[in-house]
Design a protein around this motif. Structure first.
Motif, mmCIF file in Angstrom:
data_model
loop_
_atom_site.group_PDB
_atom_site.id
_atom_site.type_symbol
_atom_site.label_atom_id
_atom_site.label_comp_id
_atom_site.label_asym_id
_atom_site.label_seq_id
_atom_site.Cartn_x
_atom_site.Cartn_y
_atom_site.Cartn_z
ATOM 1 N N SER A 1 0.832 -1.194 0.000
ATOM 2 C CA SER A 1 0.000 0.000 0.000
ATOM 3 C C SER A 1 0.870 1.249 0.000
ATOM 4 C CB SER A 1 -0.915 0.019 1.229
ATOM 5 O OG SER A 1 -0.145 -0.011 2.422
ATOM 6 N N ALA A 2 0.286 2.342 -0.498
ATOM 7 C CA ALA A 2 0.972 3.632 -0.518
ATOM 8 C C ALA A 2 -0.084 4.727 -0.545
ATOM 9 C CB ALA A 2 1.881 3.750 -1.745
ATOM 10 N N PRO A 3 0.223 5.885 0.007
ATOM 11 C CA PRO A 3 -0.731 7.001 -0.034
ATOM 12 C C PRO A 3 -1.076 7.371 -1.471
ATOM 13 C CG PRO A 3 1.069 7.477 1.489
ATOM 14 C CD PRO A 3 1.456 6.250 0.725
ATOM 15 N N ARG A 4 -2.291 7.865 -1.637
ATOM 16 C CA ARG A 4 -2.720 8.287 -2.970
ATOM 17 C C ARG A 4 -1.737 9.320 -3.543
ATOM 18 N NH1 ARG A 4 -7.610 8.067 -5.532
ATOM 19 N NH2 ARG A 4 -8.585 7.302 -3.616
ATOM 20 N N GLY A 5 -1.376 9.108 -4.780
ATOM 21 C CA GLY A 5 -0.471 10.039 -5.433
ATOM 22 C C GLY A 5 0.998 9.780 -5.173
ATOM 23 N N LYS A 6 1.309 8.719 -4.398
ATOM 24 C CA LYS A 6 2.707 8.412 -4.105
ATOM 25 C C LYS A 6 3.030 6.956 -4.454
ATOM 26 C CE LYS A 6 3.353 11.902 -0.530
ATOM 27 N NZ LYS A 6 3.815 12.195 0.849
ATOM 28 N N PRO A 7 2.888 6.599 -5.718
ATOM 29 C CA PRO A 7 3.128 5.199 -6.114
ATOM 30 C C PRO A 7 4.571 4.776 -5.903
ATOM 31 C CG PRO A 7 2.969 6.608 -8.049
ATOM 32 C CD PRO A 7 2.561 7.447 -6.876
ATOM 33 N N GLY A 8 5.476 5.766 -5.801
ATOM 34 C CA GLY A 8 6.881 5.422 -5.613
ATOM 35 C C GLY A 8 7.139 4.665 -4.331
ATOM 36 N N LEU A 9 6.318 4.908 -3.301
ATOM 37 C CA LEU A 9 6.503 4.205 -2.023
ATOM 38 C C LEU A 9 6.213 2.714 -2.174
ATOM 39 C CD1 LEU A 9 4.922 6.764 0.494
ATOM 40 C CD2 LEU A 9 7.345 6.397 -0.063
ATOM 41 N N ALA A 10 5.143 2.400 -2.904
ATOM 42 C CA ALA A 10 4.817 0.988 -3.135
ATOM 43 C C ALA A 10 5.870 0.335 -4.011
ATOM 44 C CB ALA A 10 3.437 0.872 -3.785
#
Length: 265
Positions: A29-38
């Motif tokens: 999972s990752a915060p909306r708008g931060k796909p880089g974390l996933a």
């Protein structure tokens, strides 16, 4: 998630396809708008898996998949990772002095399961049906207030209003132990004092419950001999987890890795 936005993942000259990382990223999972974390979490997970598989190849291990559920077996990769960990990670079983010292820290931790005598009033509904759930909740809130205002009338109220067959016995469910009811019900029971009624109805897959804890028998402290193996297993599991982390960190330290941040911090 555009693969070109992210660097190639390369582990000891082995390049992992972006499609593999993208597929793994769906599990993180990752915060909306931060796909880089996933993506980074997926890259790290795949990097560790790749290092383990590379070590399995260095050890010339042949996959021997084991059954993990009826009709379901490990994949070859899962088998190799298990096998390399079994070969590379060894821990020494705890000695008698360590086991007894752990028990003596707080023998109260080791008790036989408690027993609860419980009564309830059920306002039945299918929680997936929003209209039915709201109606059941409103009815349960009103019944909970009645039960708390006139606790001696709980059995009569259950006999008149409950949607459970236990209404025939005034809502009494008899003696219950851990695992005998749905988790939400048991969690509520554990929070109650003897004689207490839940202030708010408890939702489960059966509907809303108004619960009264009639009596509780706390489990007895178990002797050392009864819990020795349990303590030994727990200490050995914890030691194995620490040793496996150390083993992975040694692989990381000796590896050439780009596109993942396993060495960060």
């Amino acid at each position: 998630m555009a693969a070109t936005l992210f660097p190639d993942l390369v582990i000891n000259d082995e390049t992992i396809p972006h499609s593999v990382v993208a597929a793994e990223a769906q599990n993180h999972s990752a915060p909306r708008g931060k796909p880089g974390l996933a993506w980074r979490a997926a890259a790290n997970a795949i990097a560790v898996r790749t290092l383990l598989l590379q070590d399995a190849r260095r050890r010339t291990l042949t996959p021997e998949p084991q059954q993990v559920a009826p009709g379901k077996f490990e994949t070859d990769e899962e088998a190799l990772i298990r096998q390399v960990l079994e070969e590379a990670v060894q821990v020494t079983p705890p000695g008698e002095d360590e086991l007894r010292a752990e028990w003596e820290k707080n023998p109260d931790r080791f008790r036989s399961p408690p027993l609860w005598e419980v009564s309830h009033i059920l306002c039945g509904c299918d929680p997936r049906d929003e209209d039915a759930r709201v109606k059941a909740e409103q009815r349960a809130i009103a019944l909970a207030k009645l039960a708390i205002d006139t606790p001696r009338g709980f059995a009569a109220l259950a006999a008149q209003e409950s949607d459970c067959d236990s209404k025939k016995s005034g809502g009494t469910l008899g003696q219950l132990g851990p695992g005998d009811t749905v988790p939400e019900f048991e969690e509520a029971v554990r929070r109650l004092d003897e004689g207490e009624i839940t202030a708010e109805p408890v939702l489960s897959r059966h509907g809303y419950h108004i619960i009264r804890l009639d009596a509780v028998a706390r489990g007895q402290v178990l002797p050392y001999s009864a819990v020795r193996q349990k303590i030994s297993d727990a200490i050995e599991r914890a030691a194995w987890v620490r040793a496996s982390r150390d083993y992975v960190q040694k692989l990381v330290a000796a590896a050439e890795i780009s596109g993942a941040d396993l060495k960060a911090g």
